[in-house]
Scaffold this active site. Structure first.
Site, PDB file in Angstrom:
ATOM      1  N   GLY A   1      87.671 -10.258 -12.807  1.00 30.95           N
ATOM      2  CA  GLY A   1      88.901 -10.122 -12.018  1.00 30.95           C
ATOM      3  C   GLY A   1      90.090 -10.723 -12.734  1.00 30.95           C
ATOM      4  O   GLY A   1      90.910 -11.409 -12.132  1.00 30.95           O
TER       5      GLY A   1
ATOM      6  N   SER B   1      92.648  -9.206 -14.202  1.00 28.89           N
ATOM      7  CA  SER B   1      93.852  -8.387 -14.377  1.00 28.89           C
ATOM      8  C   SER B   1      95.058  -8.925 -13.625  1.00 28.89           C
ATOM      9  O   SER B   1      96.193  -8.697 -14.012  1.00 28.89           O
ATOM     10  CB  SER B   1      93.570  -6.942 -13.946  1.00 28.89           C
ATOM     11  OG  SER B   1      93.142  -6.909 -12.600  1.00 28.89           O
TER      12      SER B   1
ATOM     13  N   VAL C   1      81.708  -5.626 -10.716  1.00 23.97           N
ATOM     14  CA  VAL C   1      80.699  -6.702 -10.799  1.00 23.97           C
ATOM     15  C   VAL C   1      79.574  -6.535  -9.782  1.00 23.97           C
ATOM     16  O   VAL C   1      78.503  -7.127  -9.934  1.00 23.97           O
ATOM     17  CB  VAL C   1      81.335  -8.114 -10.663  1.00 23.97           C
ATOM     18  CG1 VAL C   1      82.229  -8.429 -11.850  1.00 23.97           C
ATOM     19  CG2 VAL C   1      82.066  -8.282  -9.338  1.00 23.97           C
TER      20      VAL C   1
ATOM     21  N   ASN D   1      85.483 -14.976 -10.985  1.00 25.45           N
ATOM     22  CA  ASN D   1      86.692 -15.026 -10.158  1.00 25.45           C
ATOM     23  C   ASN D   1      86.878 -13.779  -9.287  1.00 25.45           C
ATOM     24  O   ASN D   1      87.554 -13.841  -8.271  1.00 25.45           O
ATOM     25  CB  ASN D   1      87.907 -15.226 -11.091  1.00 25.45           C
ATOM     26  CG  ASN D   1      89.209 -14.903 -10.410  1.00 25.45           C
ATOM     27  OD1 ASN D   1      89.731 -15.698  -9.634  1.00 25.45           O
ATOM     28  ND2 ASN D   1      89.756 -13.717 -10.674  1.00 25.45           N
TER      29      ASN D   1
ATOM     30  N   SER E   1      85.818 -20.696  -2.045  1.00 23.55           N
ATOM     31  CA  SER E   1      87.014 -20.786  -1.189  1.00 23.55           C
ATOM     32  C   SER E   1      86.765 -21.868  -0.149  1.00 23.55           C
ATOM     33  O   SER E   1      85.606 -22.100   0.246  1.00 23.55           O
ATOM     34  CB  SER E   1      87.237 -19.457  -0.475  1.00 23.55           C
ATOM     35  OG  SER E   1      88.156 -19.623   0.590  1.00 23.55           O
TER      36      SER E   1
ATOM     37  N   TYR F   1      83.691 -12.795   4.348  1.00 28.82           N
ATOM     38  CA  TYR F   1      84.250 -13.521   3.195  1.00 28.82           C
ATOM     39  C   TYR F   1      83.736 -14.966   3.163  1.00 28.82           C
ATOM     40  O   TYR F   1      83.282 -15.450   2.109  1.00 28.82           O
ATOM     41  CB  TYR F   1      85.777 -13.487   3.313  1.00 28.82           C
ATOM     42  CG  TYR F   1      86.524 -14.138   2.182  1.00 28.82           C
ATOM     43  CD1 TYR F   1      86.687 -13.482   0.969  1.00 28.82           C
ATOM     44  CD2 TYR F   1      87.094 -15.405   2.335  1.00 28.82           C
ATOM     45  CE1 TYR F   1      87.398 -14.071  -0.070  1.00 28.82           C
ATOM     46  CE2 TYR F   1      87.811 -15.994   1.305  1.00 28.82           C
ATOM     47  CZ  TYR F   1      87.958 -15.332   0.102  1.00 28.82           C
ATOM     48  OH  TYR F   1      88.666 -15.918  -0.923  1.00 28.82           O
TER      49      TYR F   1
ATOM     50  N   ILE G   1      96.376 -19.639  -1.761  1.00 28.83           N
ATOM     51  CA  ILE G   1      97.071 -19.521  -3.048  1.00 28.83           C
ATOM     52  C   ILE G   1      97.954 -18.266  -2.994  1.00 28.83           C
ATOM     53  O   ILE G   1      97.500 -17.212  -2.515  1.00 28.83           O
ATOM     54  CB  ILE G   1      96.042 -19.384  -4.208  1.00 28.83           C
ATOM     55  CG1 ILE G   1      94.965 -20.483  -4.136  1.00 28.83           C
ATOM     56  CG2 ILE G   1      96.737 -19.368  -5.568  1.00 28.83           C
ATOM     57  CD1 ILE G   1      95.465 -21.901  -4.257  1.00 28.83           C
TER      58      ILE G   1
HETATM   59  P1  NAD Z   1      93.520 -10.661  -6.280  1.00 30.20           P
HETATM   60  O1  NAD Z   1      93.194  -9.648  -5.227  1.00 30.20           O
HETATM   61  O2  NAD Z   1      94.940 -10.822  -6.703  1.00 30.20           O
HETATM   62  O3  NAD Z   1      92.664 -10.369  -7.614  1.00 30.20           O
HETATM   63  C1  NAD Z   1      91.307 -10.051  -7.521  1.00 30.20           C
HETATM   64  C2  NAD Z   1      90.787  -9.609  -8.869  1.00 30.20           C
HETATM   65  O4  NAD Z   1      89.414  -9.261  -8.693  1.00 30.20           O
HETATM   66  C3  NAD Z   1      91.481  -8.394  -9.450  1.00 30.20           C
HETATM   67  O5  NAD Z   1      91.639  -8.576 -10.843  1.00 30.20           O
HETATM   68  C4  NAD Z   1      90.500  -7.242  -9.199  1.00 30.20           C
HETATM   69  O6  NAD Z   1      90.560  -6.215 -10.196  1.00 30.20           O
HETATM   70  C5  NAD Z   1      89.178  -7.993  -9.280  1.00 30.20           C
HETATM   71  N1  NAD Z   1      88.100  -7.316  -8.570  1.00 30.20           N
HETATM   72  C6  NAD Z   1      88.060  -6.969  -7.252  1.00 30.20           C
HETATM   73  N2  NAD Z   1      86.904  -6.334  -6.996  1.00 30.20           N
HETATM   74  C7  NAD Z   1      86.210  -6.284  -8.160  1.00 30.20           C
HETATM   75  C8  NAD Z   1      84.953  -5.749  -8.555  1.00 30.20           C
HETATM   76  N3  NAD Z   1      84.153  -5.108  -7.684  1.00 30.20           N
HETATM   77  N4  NAD Z   1      84.572  -5.882  -9.854  1.00 30.20           N
HETATM   78  C9  NAD Z   1      85.366  -6.498 -10.752  1.00 30.20           C
HETATM   79  N5  NAD Z   1      86.566  -7.024 -10.438  1.00 30.20           N
HETATM   80  C10 NAD Z   1      86.970  -6.906  -9.164  1.00 30.20           C
HETATM   81  O7  NAD Z   1      92.896 -12.014  -5.739  1.00 30.20           O
HETATM   82  P2  NAD Z   1      93.200 -13.559  -6.088  1.00 30.20           P
HETATM   83  O8  NAD Z   1      93.982 -14.119  -4.971  1.00 30.20           O
HETATM   84  O9  NAD Z   1      93.675 -13.699  -7.467  1.00 30.20           O
HETATM   85  O10 NAD Z   1      91.726 -14.133  -5.938  1.00 30.20           O
HETATM   86  C11 NAD Z   1      90.880 -14.441  -7.037  1.00 30.20           C
HETATM   87  C12 NAD Z   1      89.657 -15.182  -6.507  1.00 30.20           C
HETATM   88  O11 NAD Z   1      90.067 -16.370  -5.829  1.00 30.20           O
HETATM   89  C13 NAD Z   1      88.847 -14.371  -5.489  1.00 30.20           C
HETATM   90  O12 NAD Z   1      87.470 -14.622  -5.668  1.00 30.20           O
HETATM   91  C14 NAD Z   1      89.308 -14.949  -4.174  1.00 30.20           C
HETATM   92  O13 NAD Z   1      88.337 -14.794  -3.167  1.00 30.20           O
HETATM   93  C15 NAD Z   1      89.496 -16.411  -4.551  1.00 30.20           C
HETATM   94  N6  NAD Z   1      90.370 -17.131  -3.626  1.00 30.20           N
HETATM   95  C16 NAD Z   1      91.669 -16.741  -3.462  1.00 30.20           C
HETATM   96  C17 NAD Z   1      92.452 -17.445  -2.561  1.00 30.20           C
HETATM   97  C18 NAD Z   1      93.901 -17.078  -2.314  1.00 30.20           C
HETATM   98  O14 NAD Z   1      94.503 -17.685  -1.413  1.00 30.20           O
HETATM   99  N7  NAD Z   1      94.491 -16.180  -3.068  1.00 30.20           N
HETATM  100  C19 NAD Z   1      91.919 -18.513  -1.822  1.00 30.20           C
HETATM  101  C20 NAD Z   1      90.597 -18.857  -2.034  1.00 30.20           C
HETATM  102  C21 NAD Z   1      89.828 -18.165  -2.945  1.00 30.20           C
END
Ligand code: NAD
Length: 244
Positions: free
Chosen positions: A13, A15, A65, A92, A144, A157, A190
């Site tokens: 993830g 990108s 993934v 991630n 998380s 989730y 975040i």
């Molecule tokens: P985001 O949606 O901006 O990015 C998610 C990334 O995961 C993207 O690059 C997407 O291409 C990739 N992805 C999604 N499904 C996929 C798959 N099946 N195979 C491969 N790649 C895949 O999310 P984010 O906010 O950057 O979150 C990143 C991580 O942090 C996640 O695991 C999320 O659960 C965790 N997280 C985020 C927050 C928040 O507040 N943003 C809080 C707690 C945990």
């Protein structure tokens, strides 16, 4: 440092959001990166060209993934390309499909578990074989605070993220004598595209530090855990105190 001497970190993830910030922080700190993504080629391409300014041998791979055959083939490609340089994995990639438990569809339950938890398992299984061959390394799983304290509307989730903590601790025990540490990071709220529909003002009232986190707050925690020799099986909350 010569490009070929740099350690390689695999980031799923990578990108956008937290993954993108992690990729860019890693190349700044002298690592090279292979990142996986499943979304738009355009945003992956942009992240890759930014990463290559610091690390020209970094690459990205389109890979879901949750699909174990796709993961196996992609990790084989990564090994062919980087072999003994492969040093760490940051799991991630993650998605949300929120809704109240009583109304949650089978599909929404399954997809979130498949991507977040099974995806972390698939990647850990394939990359750990390489780390064992390379005689050590690091695995960092992005969980998380929802997996620690629960969150109404996120049964799928929160369960996937709690599962990641169980997986982290088990892998930490299995790999402890092999030079591989395994830790989790539990972010709070975040600011990324994942949280862009939330009411920022309302969310910030709940956070003791009174601000949402930045992707860079999580990237810093990743760098810290990469440098930590004597920490394994831990869950590092990076949440402004929301899960105190
Ligand atoms: P985001 O949606 O901006 O990015 C998610 C990334 O995961 C993207 O690059 C997407 O291409 C990739 N992805 C999604 N499904 C996929 C798959 N099946 N195979 C491969 N790649 C895949 O999310 P984010 O906010 O950057 O979150 C990143 C991580 O942090 C996640 O695991 C999320 O659960 C965790 N997280 C985020 C927050 C928040 O507040 N943003 C809080 C707690 C945990």
């Amino acid at each position: 440092m010569e490009e070929n001497d740099k350690k390689l970190v695999v980031v799923t993830g990578g990108s956008r959001g937290i993954g993108k910030e992690t990729v860019l922080s890693l190349v700044d700190e002298g690592y090279r990166v292979a990142f996986l993504y499943s979304g738009s080629e355009e945003s992956a391409g942009k992240t890759l060209s930014m990463a290559r300014e610091k690390s020209p041998s970094s690459k990205c791979y389109k890979c879901d993934v949750s699909d174990s055959a796709n993961v196996k083939a992609t990790v084989e490609e990564i090994y062919k390309e980087y072999s003994t340089s492969v040093y760490a994995l940051v799991n991630n990639a993650g998605i949300t499909r929120d809704g109240l438990l009583m109304r949650m569809s089978d599909e929404d339950w399954r997809r979130v578990i498949d991507v977040n938890l099974t995806g972390t398992f698939n990647m850990t299984r394939e990359i750990s074989r390489i780390l064992l061959r390379n005689k050590g390394g690091r695995i960092i799983n992005i969980s998380s605070v929802s997996g620690i304290i629960g969150n109404a509307g996120q049964a799928n989730y929160a369960s996937s993220k709690a599962g990641i903590i169980g997986l982290t601790k088990t892998a930490a025990r299995e790999f402890a004598t092999k030079g591989i540490t395994v830790n989790a990071i539990a972010p709070g709220f975040i600011e990324t595209e994942m949280t862009e529909n939330l009411d920022k003002g309302e969310v910030e009232k709940l956070i003791p530090l009174k601000r949402m986190g930045k992707a860079s707050d999580i990237a810093k925690a990743v760098l810290f855990l990469l440098s930590a020799d004597y920490i394994t099986g831990s869950v590092l909350k990076v949440d402004g105190g929301i899960a105190l």
